[in-house]
Design a protein around this motif. Structure first.
Motif, PDB file in Angstrom:
ATOM      1  N   LYS A 138      -6.485  -1.423 -12.730  1.00 47.49           N
ATOM      2  CA  LYS A 138      -5.645  -1.900 -11.616  1.00 47.49           C
ATOM      3  C   LYS A 138      -5.795  -1.009 -10.393  1.00 47.49           C
ATOM      4  O   LYS A 138      -5.832  -1.497  -9.262  1.00 47.49           O
ATOM      5  CB  LYS A 138      -4.181  -1.961 -12.044  1.00 47.49           C
ATOM      6  N   LEU A 139      -5.884   0.301 -10.617  1.00 50.65           N
ATOM      7  CA  LEU A 139      -6.044   1.236  -9.503  1.00 50.65           C
ATOM      8  C   LEU A 139      -7.365   0.980  -8.782  1.00 50.65           C
ATOM      9  O   LEU A 139      -7.394   0.860  -7.559  1.00 50.65           O
ATOM     10  CB  LEU A 139      -5.986   2.673 -10.007  1.00 50.65           C
ATOM     11  N   LEU A 140      -8.452   0.863  -9.533  1.00 49.44           N
ATOM     12  CA  LEU A 140      -9.758   0.626  -8.927  1.00 49.44           C
ATOM     13  C   LEU A 140      -9.807  -0.724  -8.216  1.00 49.44           C
ATOM     14  O   LEU A 140     -10.420  -0.838  -7.144  1.00 49.44           O
ATOM     15  CB  LEU A 140     -10.858   0.724  -9.980  1.00 49.44           C
ATOM     16  N   ALA A 141      -9.168  -1.734  -8.788  1.00 51.01           N
ATOM     17  CA  ALA A 141      -9.127  -3.049  -8.149  1.00 51.01           C
ATOM     18  C   ALA A 141      -8.361  -2.991  -6.832  1.00 51.01           C
ATOM     19  O   ALA A 141      -8.777  -3.593  -5.835  1.00 51.01           O
ATOM     20  CB  ALA A 141      -8.500  -4.072  -9.094  1.00 51.01           C
ATOM     21  N   ALA A 142      -7.265  -2.261  -6.822  1.00 52.91           N
ATOM     22  CA  ALA A 142      -6.463  -2.137  -5.599  1.00 52.91           C
ATOM     23  C   ALA A 142      -7.257  -1.398  -4.519  1.00 52.91           C
ATOM     24  O   ALA A 142      -7.238  -1.806  -3.353  1.00 52.91           O
ATOM     25  CB  ALA A 142      -5.159  -1.415  -5.891  1.00 52.91           C
ATOM     26  N   VAL A 143      -7.961  -0.342  -4.881  1.00 58.50           N
ATOM     27  CA  VAL A 143      -8.774   0.396  -3.911  1.00 58.50           C
ATOM     28  C   VAL A 143      -9.898  -0.501  -3.382  1.00 58.50           C
ATOM     29  O   VAL A 143     -10.179  -0.502  -2.180  1.00 58.50           O
ATOM     30  CB  VAL A 143      -9.340   1.694  -4.531  1.00 58.50           C
ATOM     31  N   ALA A 144     -10.501  -1.284  -4.248  1.00 59.35           N
ATOM     32  CA  ALA A 144     -11.560  -2.201  -3.816  1.00 59.35           C
ATOM     33  C   ALA A 144     -11.011  -3.254  -2.854  1.00 59.35           C
ATOM     34  O   ALA A 144     -11.703  -3.674  -1.921  1.00 59.35           O
ATOM     35  CB  ALA A 144     -12.200  -2.871  -5.025  1.00 59.35           C
ATOM     36  N   GLU A 145      -9.785  -3.664  -3.082  1.00 59.45           N
ATOM     37  CA  GLU A 145      -9.171  -4.716  -2.259  1.00 59.45           C
ATOM     38  C   GLU A 145      -8.710  -4.214  -0.890  1.00 59.45           C
ATOM     39  O   GLU A 145      -8.945  -4.878   0.122  1.00 59.45           O
ATOM     40  CB  GLU A 145      -7.969  -5.298  -3.017  1.00 59.45           C
ATOM     41  N   VAL A 146      -8.032  -3.056  -0.846  1.00 55.86           N
ATOM     42  CA  VAL A 146      -7.403  -2.616   0.405  1.00 55.86           C
ATOM     43  C   VAL A 146      -7.923  -1.298   0.963  1.00 55.86           C
ATOM     44  O   VAL A 146      -7.461  -0.846   2.006  1.00 55.86           O
ATOM     45  CB  VAL A 146      -5.869  -2.517   0.245  1.00 55.86           C
ATOM     46  N   GLY A 147      -8.863  -0.658   0.272  1.00 56.66           N
ATOM     47  CA  GLY A 147      -9.370   0.633   0.737  1.00 56.66           C
ATOM     48  C   GLY A 147      -8.688   1.784   0.023  1.00 56.66           C
ATOM     49  O   GLY A 147      -7.877   1.583  -0.875  1.00 56.66           O
ATOM     50  N   ASP A 148      -8.993   3.009   0.441  1.00 57.86           N
ATOM     51  CA  ASP A 148      -8.521   4.174  -0.298  1.00 57.86           C
ATOM     52  C   ASP A 148      -7.229   4.797   0.221  1.00 57.86           C
ATOM     53  O   ASP A 148      -6.802   5.840  -0.259  1.00 57.86           O
ATOM     54  CB  ASP A 148      -9.623   5.229  -0.373  1.00 57.86           C
ATOM     55  N   SER A 149      -6.582   4.183   1.189  1.00 60.30           N
ATOM     56  CA  SER A 149      -5.315   4.698   1.704  1.00 60.30           C
ATOM     57  C   SER A 149      -4.229   4.615   0.626  1.00 60.30           C
ATOM     58  O   SER A 149      -4.001   3.561   0.027  1.00 60.30           O
ATOM     59  CB  SER A 149      -4.870   3.880   2.915  1.00 60.30           C
ATOM     60  N   PHE A 150      -3.561   5.748   0.368  1.00 56.13           N
ATOM     61  CA  PHE A 150      -2.513   5.785  -0.646  1.00 56.13           C
ATOM     62  C   PHE A 150      -1.439   4.735  -0.380  1.00 56.13           C
ATOM     63  O   PHE A 150      -1.045   4.001  -1.280  1.00 56.13           O
ATOM     64  CB  PHE A 150      -1.888   7.184  -0.714  1.00 56.13           C
ATOM     65  N   GLU A 151      -0.973   4.652   0.846  1.00 57.55           N
ATOM     66  CA  GLU A 151       0.103   3.707   1.173  1.00 57.55           C
ATOM     67  C   GLU A 151      -0.342   2.262   0.961  1.00 57.55           C
ATOM     68  O   GLU A 151       0.420   1.439   0.443  1.00 57.55           O
ATOM     69  CB  GLU A 151       0.591   3.917   2.614  1.00 57.55           C
ATOM     70  N   ALA A 152      -1.562   1.932   1.343  1.00 58.62           N
ATOM     71  CA  ALA A 152      -2.064   0.565   1.164  1.00 58.62           C
ATOM     72  C   ALA A 152      -2.214   0.229  -0.312  1.00 58.62           C
ATOM     73  O   ALA A 152      -1.860  -0.874  -0.739  1.00 58.62           O
ATOM     74  CB  ALA A 152      -3.403   0.400   1.888  1.00 58.62           C
ATOM     75  N   VAL A 153      -2.719   1.176  -1.100  1.00 56.17           N
ATOM     76  CA  VAL A 153      -2.880   0.956  -2.529  1.00 56.17           C
ATOM     77  C   VAL A 153      -1.527   0.796  -3.202  1.00 56.17           C
ATOM     78  O   VAL A 153      -1.323  -0.098  -4.026  1.00 56.17           O
ATOM     79  CB  VAL A 153      -3.708   2.093  -3.181  1.00 56.17           C
ATOM     80  N   LYS A 154      -0.591   1.654  -2.831  1.00 49.67           N
ATOM     81  CA  LYS A 154       0.769   1.583  -3.396  1.00 49.67           C
ATOM     82  C   LYS A 154       1.390   0.209  -3.114  1.00 49.67           C
ATOM     83  O   LYS A 154       1.975  -0.415  -3.998  1.00 49.67           O
ATOM     84  CB  LYS A 154       1.621   2.694  -2.772  1.00 49.67           C
ATOM     85  N   LYS A 155       1.235  -0.264  -1.893  1.00 41.40           N
ATOM     86  CA  LYS A 155       1.778  -1.559  -1.492  1.00 41.40           C
ATOM     87  C   LYS A 155       1.096  -2.689  -2.277  1.00 41.40           C
ATOM     88  O   LYS A 155       1.742  -3.618  -2.747  1.00 41.40           O
ATOM     89  CB  LYS A 155       1.581  -1.762   0.016  1.00 41.40           C
ATOM     90  N   GLN A 156      -0.225  -2.590  -2.447  1.00 39.94           N
ATOM     91  CA  GLN A 156      -0.998  -3.606  -3.165  1.00 39.94           C
ATOM     92  C   GLN A 156      -0.561  -3.672  -4.630  1.00 39.94           C
ATOM     93  O   GLN A 156      -0.435  -4.757  -5.200  1.00 39.94           O
ATOM     94  CB  GLN A 156      -2.496  -3.293  -3.063  1.00 39.94           C
ATOM     95  N   LEU A 157      -0.332  -2.525  -5.237  1.00 34.36           N
ATOM     96  CA  LEU A 157       0.067  -2.493  -6.651  1.00 34.36           C
ATOM     97  C   LEU A 157       1.465  -3.058  -6.888  1.00 34.36           C
ATOM     98  O   LEU A 157       1.764  -3.498  -7.988  1.00 34.36           O
ATOM     99  CB  LEU A 157      -0.029  -1.067  -7.197  1.00 34.36           C
ATOM    100  N   LYS A 158       2.292  -3.068  -5.845  1.00 32.70           N
ATOM    101  CA  LYS A 158       3.650  -3.600  -5.982  1.00 32.70           C
ATOM    102  C   LYS A 158       3.692  -5.114  -5.829  1.00 32.70           C
ATOM    103  O   LYS A 158       4.695  -5.738  -6.156  1.00 32.70           O
ATOM    104  CB  LYS A 158       4.582  -2.953  -4.966  1.00 32.70           C
ATOM    105  N   LYS A 159       2.602  -5.708  -5.356  1.00 36.93           N
ATOM    106  CA  LYS A 159       2.563  -7.161  -5.198  1.00 36.93           C
ATOM    107  C   LYS A 159       2.594  -7.829  -6.576  1.00 36.93           C
ATOM    108  O   LYS A 159       1.960  -7.340  -7.502  1.00 36.93           O
ATOM    109  CB  LYS A 159       1.301  -7.607  -4.460  1.00 36.93           C
ATOM    110  N   PRO A 160       3.299  -8.952  -6.664  1.00 32.83           N
ATOM    111  CA  PRO A 160       3.362  -9.651  -7.966  1.00 32.83           C
ATOM    112  C   PRO A 160       2.041 -10.283  -8.374  1.00 32.83           C
ATOM    113  O   PRO A 160       1.178 -10.534  -7.638  1.00 32.83           O
ATOM    114  CB  PRO A 160       4.414 -10.724  -7.755  1.00 32.83           C
TER     115      PRO A 160
END
Length: 58
Positions: free
Chosen positions: A36-58
């Protein structure tokens, strides 16, 4: 006598997926799996805040 060594903390602004220590740190910090972490980084880039936000999406 055990010698304690300081372990450097990963950069808190971005997630370096090429660093196994950093990936493990962020998996624990964000309470997620490596996939999930790698998928989120691939989707939104490596910004911590962007990844955190992406992981909270349902």
């Amino acid at each position: 006598m055990e010698v304690k060594r300081k372990v450097p903390m990963p950069d808190t602004r971005s997630i370096d997926i090429s660093d196994d220590y950093a990936v493990g740190y962020w998996m624990q910090e964000l309470n997620t799996t490596k996939v999930k972490l790698l998928a989120a980084v691939a989707e939104v880039g490596d910004s911590f805040e962007a990844v955190k936000k992406q992981l909270k999406k349902p």
